[in-house]
Write a protein that holds these residues in place. Structure first.
Motif, PDB file in Angstrom:
ATOM      1  N   GLU A  77       0.837  -1.222   0.000  1.00 50.29           N
ATOM      2  CA  GLU A  77       0.000   0.000   0.000  1.00 50.29           C
ATOM      3  C   GLU A  77       0.866   1.265   0.000  1.00 50.29           C
ATOM      4  N   VAL A  78       1.871   1.319   0.894  1.00 53.14           N
ATOM      5  CA  VAL A  78       2.663   2.562   0.936  1.00 53.14           C
ATOM      6  C   VAL A  78       3.519   2.703  -0.323  1.00 53.14           C
ATOM      7  N   TYR A  79       3.919   1.566  -0.885  1.00 52.04           N
ATOM      8  CA  TYR A  79       4.707   1.620  -2.130  1.00 52.04           C
ATOM      9  C   TYR A  79       3.828   2.093  -3.287  1.00 52.04           C
ATOM     10  N   ASN A  80       2.672   1.457  -3.429  1.00 45.24           N
ATOM     11  CA  ASN A  80       1.804   1.821  -4.555  1.00 45.24           C
ATOM     12  C   ASN A  80       1.273   3.249  -4.427  1.00 45.24           C
ATOM     13  N   ASP A  81       0.950   3.663  -3.189  1.00 50.36           N
ATOM     14  CA  ASP A  81       0.443   5.036  -2.990  1.00 50.36           C
ATOM     15  C   ASP A  81       1.569   6.059  -3.077  1.00 50.36           C
ATOM     16  N   ASN A  82       2.836   5.595  -2.976  1.00 44.49           N
ATOM     17  CA  ASN A  82       3.978   6.524  -2.881  1.00 44.49           C
ATOM     18  C   ASN A  82       3.659   7.572  -1.824  1.00 44.49           C
ATOM     19  N   ILE A  83       3.298   7.090  -0.632  1.00 45.93           N
ATOM     20  CA  ILE A  83       2.687   7.926   0.395  1.00 45.93           C
ATOM     21  C   ILE A  83       3.482   9.218   0.633  1.00 45.93           C
ATOM     22  N   PHE A  84       2.828  10.312   0.391  1.00 46.85           N
ATOM     23  CA  PHE A  84       3.333  11.687   0.528  1.00 46.85           C
ATOM     24  C   PHE A  84       4.434  12.053  -0.481  1.00 46.85           C
ATOM     25  N   GLY A  85       4.881  11.100  -1.291  1.00 43.40           N
ATOM     26  CA  GLY A  85       6.001  11.367  -2.202  1.00 43.40           C
ATOM     27  C   GLY A  85       5.647  12.435  -3.223  1.00 43.40           C
ATOM     28  N   ALA A  86       4.490  12.253  -3.891  1.00 43.31           N
ATOM     29  CA  ALA A  86       4.105  13.210  -4.928  1.00 43.31           C
ATOM     30  C   ALA A  86       3.841  14.581  -4.309  1.00 43.31           C
ATOM     31  N   GLU A  87       3.242  14.585  -3.113  1.00 40.52           N
ATOM     32  CA  GLU A  87       2.892  15.874  -2.481  1.00 40.52           C
ATOM     33  C   GLU A  87       4.149  16.646  -2.081  1.00 40.52           C
ATOM     34  N   ILE A  88       5.115  15.958  -1.473  1.00 41.47           N
ATOM     35  CA  ILE A  88       6.316  16.694  -1.042  1.00 41.47           C
ATOM     36  C   ILE A  88       7.083  17.189  -2.268  1.00 41.47           C
ATOM     37  N   ASP A  89       7.037  16.427  -3.365  1.00 42.93           N
ATOM     38  CA  ASP A  89       7.694  16.902  -4.596  1.00 42.93           C
ATOM     39  C   ASP A  89       7.007  18.166  -5.121  1.00 42.93           C
ATOM     40  N   ARG A  90       5.674  18.195  -5.048  1.00 41.64           N
ATOM     41  CA  ARG A  90       4.956  19.405  -5.492  1.00 41.64           C
ATOM     42  C   ARG A  90       5.262  20.582  -4.567  1.00 41.64           C
ATOM     43  N   ILE A  91       5.389  20.292  -3.278  1.00 37.49           N
ATOM     44  CA  ILE A  91       5.673  21.368  -2.313  1.00 37.49           C
ATOM     45  C   ILE A  91       7.057  21.964  -2.589  1.00 37.49           C
ATOM     46  N   THR A  92       8.052  21.108  -2.817  1.00 34.24           N
ATOM     47  CA  THR A  92       9.405  21.634  -3.035  1.00 34.24           C
ATOM     48  C   THR A  92       9.555  22.226  -4.436  1.00 34.24           C
ATOM     49  N   ALA A  93       8.585  21.956  -5.315  1.00 37.35           N
ATOM     50  CA  ALA A  93       8.642  22.559  -6.659  1.00 37.35           C
ATOM     51  C   ALA A  93       8.122  23.997  -6.663  1.00 37.35           C
ATOM     52  N   THR A  94       7.592  24.469  -5.547  1.00 39.72           N
ATOM     53  CA  THR A  94       7.082  25.846  -5.481  1.00 39.72           C
ATOM     54  C   THR A  94       8.210  26.821  -5.804  1.00 39.72           C
ATOM     55  N   ARG A  95       7.950  27.763  -6.692  1.00 34.41           N
ATOM     56  CA  ARG A  95       9.025  28.671  -7.129  1.00 34.41           C
ATOM     57  C   ARG A  95       9.167  29.877  -6.206  1.00 34.41           C
ATOM     58  N   LYS A  96       8.055  30.316  -5.628  1.00 29.74           N
ATOM     59  CA  LYS A  96       8.146  31.498  -4.759  1.00 29.74           C
ATOM     60  C   LYS A  96       8.726  31.121  -3.392  1.00 29.74           C
ATOM     61  N   PRO A  97       9.388  32.067  -2.725  1.00 30.17           N
ATOM     62  CA  PRO A  97       9.993  31.751  -1.429  1.00 30.17           C
ATOM     63  C   PRO A  97       8.952  31.331  -0.383  1.00 30.17           C
TER      64      PRO A  97
END
Ligand code: CO8
Length: 258
Positions: A77-97
């Motif tokens: 389940e945690v592997y298939n869901d990539n739990i929080f992986g996609a979300e943290i990547d989107r968070i760190t992709a934020t361009r503004k400070p």
């Protein structure tokens, strides 16, 4: 957009995002991480936002990933869901400070989320920790990598292996946070810093963020070359002309993000 686990207020070009699950000390569940990633994507697109502050409550920035939500999950389940992986990547992709304003507990995923922001200002009651080892797991959204880069191997190992908490004074001493302020003044002080950033040229602010982040991703020579090219490219902007003219004319610069 209406969110249930966070709140957002925008004033003077600063978005103040609060984690809002007080019943669980702002523990990070799937809904909160999804809403936070959406809100940051939205803030990045919003012309009324030039700097972002991420905070929690006085008692807890966030006490970690939601243990109730995770406890029964299987590896598949945690592997298939990539739990929080996609979300943290989107968070760190934020361009503004993004500034993390930490009061109280920033533990486990909470500490990792704070470190995923651009810098951390904390109150004198802050407590940082990576106590996942007490639950039979380890950090999962960057803690072993980011904490090590912030505070060095010895202290990072100590934190991850013992699960102990670091107080605000130790966090400042070891470079995890940029400033410590009295708890009652945390939000006003951080908003003042954020407003100062919001007054800069947005192009220069994003270029500065990208260049500093390069220091973690590449060799010194490559990083310096990246910085040099960004510096040179900024001479193609009106904001560079305005910033330098304003200095020479002894007046405030009026940046227009062009
Ligand atoms: N998850 C779920 N609920 C939590 C969490 C959490 N992490 N932390 C606190 N809560 C809940 C408590 O269960 C309690 O709820 P209830 O009243 O319904 O029992 C409520 O918040 C208040 O907590 P306490 O009564 O425990 O408050 P105290 O002041 O006594 O203690 C502490 C505060 C010290 C912060 C304590 O709550 C604590 O130790 N919390 C857990 C800290 C922790 O272990 N964090 C790490 C979690 S694991 C993690 O973050 C993995 C990251 C990897 C992410 C990638 C994959 C998802």
């Amino acid at each position: 957009m209406a969110y249930q686990t966070i709140t957002i207020e925008i004033e003077d070009y600063v978005a103040l995002i609060r984690l809002n699950r007080p019943e669980a000390l702002n523990a990070l569940n799937s809904q909160l991480m999804g809403e936070l990633a959406d809100a940051l994507t939205e803030a990045d697109r919003n012309e009324k936002v030039r700097c972002i502050v991420l905070t929690g409550s006085e008692k807890a920035f966030a006490a970690g990933a939601d243990i109730k939500e995770m406890a029964e999950k299987t590896f598949v389940e945690v592997y298939n869901d990539n739990i929080f992986g996609a979300e943290i990547d989107r968070i760190t992709a934020t361009r503004k400070p993004i500034i993390a304003a930490v009061s109280g507990y920033a533990l486990g995923g909470g500490c990792e989320l704070a470190m995923a922001c651009d810098f951390i200002i904390c109150s004198d009651n802050a407590k940082f920790g990576q106590p996942e080892i007490n639950l039979g797991v380890i950090a999962g959204i960057g803690g072993t990598q980011r904490l090590t880069r912030f505070v060095g191997k010895s202290k990072s190992m100590d934190m991850h292996l013992t699960g102990r908490f670091m107080d605000a004074a130790e966090a400042e001493r070891s470079g995890l946070v940029s400033r410590v302020v009295p708890a009652a003044k945390l939000i006003p002080e951080v908003l003042t810093v954020a407003k100062k950033i919001a007054e800069k040229s947005q192009i220069a602010a994003i270029a500065a963020k990208e260049a500093v982040n390069r220091a973690y991703e590449t060799t010194l020579n490559e990083g310096i070359l990246f910085e040099r090219r960004s510096f040179q490219a900024l001479f193609a902007t009106d904001d560079q002309k305005e910033g330098m003219a304003a200095f020479l004319e002894k007046r405030e610069a009026q940046f227009r993000d062009r």
